[in-house]
Design a protein around this motif. Structure first.
Motif, PDB file in Angstrom:
ATOM      1  N   CYS A 395       0.872  -1.169   0.000  1.00  0.00           N
ATOM      2  CA  CYS A 395       0.000   0.000   0.000  1.00  0.00           C
ATOM      3  C   CYS A 395       0.910   1.219   0.000  1.00  0.00           C
ATOM      4  O   CYS A 395       2.070   1.129   0.392  1.00  0.00           O
ATOM      5  CB  CYS A 395      -0.848  -0.041   1.271  1.00  0.00           C
ATOM      6  SG  CYS A 395      -1.808   1.437   1.604  1.00  0.00           S
ATOM      7  N   CYS A 396       0.382   2.347  -0.419  1.00  0.00           N
ATOM      8  CA  CYS A 396       1.151   3.590  -0.399  1.00  0.00           C
ATOM      9  C   CYS A 396       1.658   3.857   1.013  1.00  0.00           C
ATOM     10  O   CYS A 396       0.904   3.841   1.968  1.00  0.00           O
ATOM     11  CB  CYS A 396       0.264   4.735  -0.862  1.00  0.00           C
ATOM     12  SG  CYS A 396       1.034   6.341  -0.620  1.00  0.00           S
ATOM     13  N   ARG A 397       2.966   4.108   1.141  1.00  0.00           N
ATOM     14  CA  ARG A 397       3.556   4.317   2.481  1.00  0.00           C
ATOM     15  C   ARG A 397       3.052   5.610   3.103  1.00  0.00           C
ATOM     16  O   ARG A 397       2.845   5.677   4.310  1.00  0.00           O
ATOM     17  CB  ARG A 397       5.072   4.386   2.393  1.00  0.00           C
ATOM     18  CG  ARG A 397       5.722   3.260   1.611  1.00  0.00           C
ATOM     19  CD  ARG A 397       5.726   1.961   2.377  1.00  0.00           C
ATOM     20  NE  ARG A 397       6.412   0.931   1.611  1.00  0.00           N
ATOM     21  CZ  ARG A 397       6.311  -0.364   1.838  1.00  0.00           C
ATOM     22  NH1 ARG A 397       5.539  -0.815   2.814  1.00  0.00           N
ATOM     23  NH2 ARG A 397       6.974  -1.224   1.114  1.00  0.00           N
ATOM     24  N   HIS A 398       2.901   6.648   2.308  1.00  0.00           N
ATOM     25  CA  HIS A 398       2.407   7.914   2.861  1.00  0.00           C
ATOM     26  C   HIS A 398       0.998   7.713   3.415  1.00  0.00           C
ATOM     27  O   HIS A 398       0.661   8.212   4.480  1.00  0.00           O
ATOM     28  CB  HIS A 398       2.387   9.004   1.785  1.00  0.00           C
ATOM     29  CG  HIS A 398       3.743   9.572   1.499  1.00  0.00           C
ATOM     30  ND1 HIS A 398       4.238  10.667   2.144  1.00  0.00           N
ATOM     31  CD2 HIS A 398       4.714   9.173   0.648  1.00  0.00           C
ATOM     32  CE1 HIS A 398       5.459  10.932   1.692  1.00  0.00           C
ATOM     33  NE2 HIS A 398       5.772  10.031   0.787  1.00  0.00           N
ATOM     34  N   ASN A 413      -1.979   8.533  -5.773  1.00  0.00           N
ATOM     35  CA  ASN A 413      -0.602   8.126  -5.986  1.00  0.00           C
ATOM     36  C   ASN A 413       0.319   9.227  -5.449  1.00  0.00           C
ATOM     37  O   ASN A 413       0.295  10.350  -5.910  1.00  0.00           O
ATOM     38  CB  ASN A 413      -0.361   7.931  -7.493  1.00  0.00           C
ATOM     39  CG  ASN A 413       1.044   7.423  -7.773  1.00  0.00           C
ATOM     40  OD1 ASN A 413       2.026   7.861  -7.153  1.00  0.00           O
ATOM     41  ND2 ASN A 413       1.177   6.507  -8.702  1.00  0.00           N
ATOM     42  N   CYS A 414       1.117   8.887  -4.442  1.00  0.00           N
ATOM     43  CA  CYS A 414       1.930   9.916  -3.788  1.00  0.00           C
ATOM     44  C   CYS A 414       3.162  10.255  -4.610  1.00  0.00           C
ATOM     45  O   CYS A 414       3.772  11.291  -4.430  1.00  0.00           O
ATOM     46  CB  CYS A 414       2.359   9.440  -2.410  1.00  0.00           C
ATOM     47  SG  CYS A 414       3.664   8.195  -2.463  1.00  0.00           S
ATOM     48  N   ASN A 415       3.536   9.345  -5.531  1.00  0.00           N
ATOM     49  CA  ASN A 415       4.719   9.573  -6.336  1.00  0.00           C
ATOM     50  C   ASN A 415       5.989   9.655  -5.497  1.00  0.00           C
ATOM     51  O   ASN A 415       6.998  10.178  -5.937  1.00  0.00           O
ATOM     52  CB  ASN A 415       4.578  10.879  -7.106  1.00  0.00           C
ATOM     53  CG  ASN A 415       4.818  10.642  -8.574  1.00  0.00           C
ATOM     54  OD1 ASN A 415       5.598   9.749  -8.930  1.00  0.00           O
ATOM     55  ND2 ASN A 415       4.149  11.394  -9.410  1.00  0.00           N
ATOM     56  N   TYR A 419       5.927   1.790  -3.397  1.00  0.00           N
ATOM     57  CA  TYR A 419       4.690   1.222  -3.935  1.00  0.00           C
ATOM     58  C   TYR A 419       4.157   2.066  -5.091  1.00  0.00           C
ATOM     59  O   TYR A 419       3.904   1.551  -6.177  1.00  0.00           O
ATOM     60  CB  TYR A 419       3.644   1.095  -2.822  1.00  0.00           C
ATOM     61  CG  TYR A 419       2.365   0.444  -3.284  1.00  0.00           C
ATOM     62  CD1 TYR A 419       2.285  -0.936  -3.467  1.00  0.00           C
ATOM     63  CD2 TYR A 419       1.239   1.221  -3.554  1.00  0.00           C
ATOM     64  CE1 TYR A 419       1.118  -1.528  -3.907  1.00  0.00           C
ATOM     65  CE2 TYR A 419       0.067   0.644  -3.996  1.00  0.00           C
ATOM     66  CZ  TYR A 419       0.010  -0.738  -4.173  1.00  0.00           C
ATOM     67  OH  TYR A 419      -1.146  -1.316  -4.608  1.00  0.00           O
ATOM     68  N   CYS A 420       4.026   3.378  -4.856  1.00  0.00           N
ATOM     69  CA  CYS A 420       3.452   4.246  -5.890  1.00  0.00           C
ATOM     70  C   CYS A 420       4.396   4.461  -7.068  1.00  0.00           C
ATOM     71  O   CYS A 420       3.963   4.749  -8.172  1.00  0.00           O
ATOM     72  CB  CYS A 420       3.043   5.584  -5.296  1.00  0.00           C
ATOM     73  SG  CYS A 420       1.687   5.443  -4.133  1.00  0.00           S
ATOM     74  N   LEU A 421       5.687   4.339  -6.843  1.00  0.00           N
ATOM     75  CA  LEU A 421       6.641   4.521  -7.928  1.00  0.00           C
ATOM     76  C   LEU A 421       6.777   3.253  -8.767  1.00  0.00           C
ATOM     77  O   LEU A 421       7.576   3.191  -9.693  1.00  0.00           O
ATOM     78  CB  LEU A 421       8.014   4.933  -7.376  1.00  0.00           C
ATOM     79  CG  LEU A 421       8.090   6.343  -6.786  1.00  0.00           C
ATOM     80  CD1 LEU A 421       9.393   6.551  -6.037  1.00  0.00           C
ATOM     81  CD2 LEU A 421       7.941   7.395  -7.886  1.00  0.00           C
TER      82      LEU A 421
HETATM   83 ZN    ZN Z   1       2.750   6.194  -2.182  1.00  0.00          ZN
END
Ligand code: ZN
Ligand code: ADP
Ligand code: MG
Length: 738
Positions: A395-398, A413-415, A419-421
């Motif tokens: 899952c997205c860490r942020h 998507n936190c970019n 995960y998101c990258l």
């Molecule tokens: Zn993320």
């Protein structure tokens, strides 16, 4: 009820700090302070809390008392206020009699705006006596979570600060902290008896931090790779003046002192600039380490968590955890030391289940020694378990971090996380793989550890397996198409997902966990991940959101380093990195143009403006780059930036600077674009004569090796020109050229 912040305030902000605006998180607190009201400010590290009391102190006049828990923190703030021309001082045991006298006369002449003190000091009579007949406008309590025993740094002296409030009943009070749960917030309000405070709580998220969690393999090698990635960022063009001293800043956390010592030695052996920090060192040694790091004489501090709050270096570009921290809160604290200046920074955790087991043992041992309550042990173990789950949940860490602390996270998507990258691949047959692993654990009677289980799953013919007769299990070899490393990683993920748990007195044994049943019976589908490949250098982010000239940035850092040591302050206190980044993007040619740079106030401009101009001017003349540029921002995809720059036929060196990559990388992309037919004319980069010459030599020599061509031309051209010419020759666009 709230008044507007007057325009004169913003004028002052621009003049003194060089800030054109307040941040959203600062408006409410500053409004309260200007109105003389109490306030509680919860804003993450780097959010700009100091300005919330500093700016009103300067604007309103009178004196503001600031309570800070550590001498190092006070020193940094006083140093940076002095750079801005704001009269500030600290009152502590290190003062000489003459320093004391000058503070006293400064107060009497109503000159000092901010006086810093520790909570112990602030309650002593000599301190309180300083203010007889003086106008104490307000009291700021920095790191206010120390008031609360529910917080992570409880300091009993903070409790007595109520007496300070009582000594100056007319002063308004502002309490500031980066992390406070609702319980801690309430506790701060109660303990300090804040009067109808304005409370502003902002998102815990730190968007400028990129989080990555990697399996722990070879720690030394992994750390070297990370350090190199950040070094590369600072010297893309192998600038000679800079290549041997890059002055990056990073913190590497280790679990034990011995790990710290070993890793420091290993890093130093392979030529990195590193220093150790832990509680086993003498006070002087620790102080020396801290100062060397703060003054950018050393790149990397390898430390136990003893190294912490006193570190105000704003340009820490990476934090590595070589072992897992004991809770999400610790992780947030420790990673929080990266990127305080708001520029992009990286937090990497090297995960191993073995470390989780070691920490469990440490908790149990410490509980035994201190005769802790069962509740204490439960809480510690739960915190650890939550952290393992965080690491192993795809899952997205942020998002995970923000939601853990009870806030919503809005980005899809936190970019800015693995995960998101897209650095983690979701494994296609996750469900079946998970079922195979769980049933293997079950078949083996829940009596074995990670290694034995992995052995059975891959069908190892180790002697142990045969002795135990495990080769006849139905699960023997059912994951033989995968590597040991992959399987271990999945087992750890299943632990994180609570489908397996670790147990055992003598050695860690894997057992089915509460979620196992649902997975085995197919009602729950777990998502397993694997690393999709190494993190590419080009995937490493630029420091700022805008494009800036890396080489110039580096020159300015060199200048800052020298100047800071002359002035006698730490480099990042003289000018934060974001000021240098903006300078190297805009490349101002006059003092006037420099006024538009965020973070350069009048005092700084007077003191250093001309020297900075000199550095910029001589660089621009040397490199033939133009000055007075607007800020430009990268488009969403790197690829399209290249296309755009190729279309406008920018010189390769300029593209490299803009995109923060080496010239070789640009050439590589350009060759790709030529081969893909997107670029059919290379005249902007290679003179037509040279192209013709290269092609005819290639025809003569046959084959497409570059070296013979280079030698034939006796150094009259570059490899990159040859690459481009050979690419155009290959596409047949050559016919048009020759
Ligand atoms: Zn993320
Ligand atoms: P905190 O105490 O919340 O961790 P700091 O007060 O140290 O944060 O500020 C972090 C950085 O943000 C500093 O470099 C500061 O100069 C910068 N900053 C603060 N307020 C502003 C603003 N309004 N505009 C631009 N930069 C700001
Ligand atoms: Mg602060």
């Amino acid at each position: 009820m709230q008044t507007q912040i007057p325009p004169r305030f913003f004028q002052m902000l621009q003049e003194v700090w060089g800030f054109s605006n307040l941040r959203e998180s600062q408006v409410q607190a500053i409004t309260a302070a200007l109105d003389g009201n109490d306030a509680l400010v919860v804003v993450p590290t780097g959010g700009g809390k100091s300005l919330c009391y500093q700016a009103p102190a300067v604007f309103r006049g009178g004196v503001t008392i600031v309570i800070s828990p550590l001498i190092a923190l006070m020193k940094d703030q006083v140093d940076s206020l002095k750079q801005l021309g704001i009269p500030a001082a600290r009152w502590d045991s290190s003062l000489t009699p003459s320093e004391k006298r000058s503070i006293i006369s400064g107060l009497n002449e109503q000159k000092i705006r901010l006086l810093f003190a520790s909570p112990e000091r602030a309650l002593q009579k000599d301190f309180l006596d300083l203010f007889r007949g003086n106008n104490v406008h307000s009291i700021a309590i920095d790191e206010a979570h120390c008031v609360s025993q529910w917080g992570h740094d409880f300091r009993p002296e903070y409790r007595n600060l109520l007496n300070l409030r009582n000594a100056f009943p007319n002063a308004s009070m502002m309490a500031l902290t980066a992390t406070a749960t609702e319980q801690v917030q309430q506790d701060i309000v109660n303990q300090l008896q804040l009067r109808n405070p304005s409370i502003s709580v902002h998102s815990f998220d730190r968007p400028n931090l990129t989080y990555r969690i990697l399996p722990k393999e070879n720690v030394v090698e992994q750390c070297c790779r990370i350090i190199d990635r950040h070094k590369f960022n600072s010297t893309p063009n192998q600038d000679h003046s800079a290549s041997n001293d890059t002055r990056i800043g990073g913190i590497i956390y280790c679990l034990r002192r011995t790990d710290v010592d070993q890793l420091t030695t290993a890093l130093k052996q392979v030529g990195y600039s590193a220093i150790a920090y832990h509680a086993g060192l003498s006070n002087e040694e620790r102080q020396r380490a801290q100062e060397a790091f703060m003054n950018e004489q050393v790149d990397v501090v390898v430390a136990t968590i003893a190294f912490g709050m006193g570190i105000d270096r704003s340009n820490v570009r990476f934090v590595i955890h070589t072992s897992i921290p004991k809770s999400m809160e610790s992780y947030q604290q420790e990673t929080g030391r990266a990127g305080r200046d708001g520029l992009n920074s990286e937090c990497i955790l090297l995960f191993s289940m073995r470390d989780a087991n070691s920490i469990t043992k440490l908790i149990e041992k410490s509980a035994e020694e201190n005769q802790s309550s069962p509740e204490w042990i439960q809480t510690q173990l739960k915190n650890l378990q939550d952290f393992v789950a965080f690491c192993k949940t795809p899952c997205c860490r942020h998002r995970s971090i923000t939601e853990y602390f009870g806030q919503n996270y809005s980005l899809e998507n936190c970019n800015a996380c693995d995960y998101c990258l897209g650095e983690l691949d979701v494994v296609k047959n996750s469900k079946v793989i998970a079922q195979k692993i769980l049933s293997c654990v079950h078949r083996m009677g829940e009596r074995f550890g990670m290694n034995a289980i992995t052995d059975v799953l891959i069908g190892s013919n180790a002697l142990e397996i045969q002795k135990r007769g495990h080769q006849s299990l139905s699960t023997f070899g059912i994951l033989k198409e995968f590597t040991r490393k992959e399987i271990r990683n999945w087992i750890e993920q299943l632990v994180g997902l609570n489908a397996l748990c670790v147990d055992g007195q003598q050695y860690p044994v894997l057992k089915l966990g509460p979620k196992a049943k649902a997975i085995l019976f197919g009602s729950d589908t777990p998502v397993l991940t694997q690393l999709s490949g190494p993190i590419s250098d080009e995937g490493g982010k630029s420091l700022a959101r805008f494009f800036y000239d890396q080489t110039l940035f580096f020159r300015l850092r060199e200048w800052r380093h020298e100047t800071a040591s002359q002035v006698g302050v730490a480099p990042s206190i003289l000018f934060p990195d974001y000021v240098l980044a903006e300078l190297s993007a805009k490349r101002p040619s006059t003092i006037e143009a420099m006024r538009s740079i965020t973070g350069i106030g009048e005092q700084q401009l007077q003191a250093h403006g001309l020297h900075i101009l000199e550095v910029i001017q001589s660089y621009c003349e040397l490199k033939l780059v133009s000055m007075d540029q607007p800020l430009t921002f990268p488009s969403s995809a790197l690829r399209s930036s290249y296309d755009e720059l190729f279309r406008t036929a920018k010189p390769i060196a300029e593209i490299a600077t803009l995109l923060r990559v080496t010239e070789e990388t640009v050439t590589k992309y350009l060759v790709d674009a030529i081969l893909a037919g997107e670029v059919s004319n290379i005249d902007p980069w290679v003179p037509p004569d040279t192209t013709r010459q290269i092609c005819s030599i290639a025809d003569k020599l046959g084959g497409d090796r570059l070296k013979p061509i280079f030698e034939e031309l006796q150094g009259q051209t570059t490899y990159s020109a040859i690459r481009l010419a050979m690419a155009i020759r290959k596409t047949g666009a050559l016919q048009k050229v020759t």
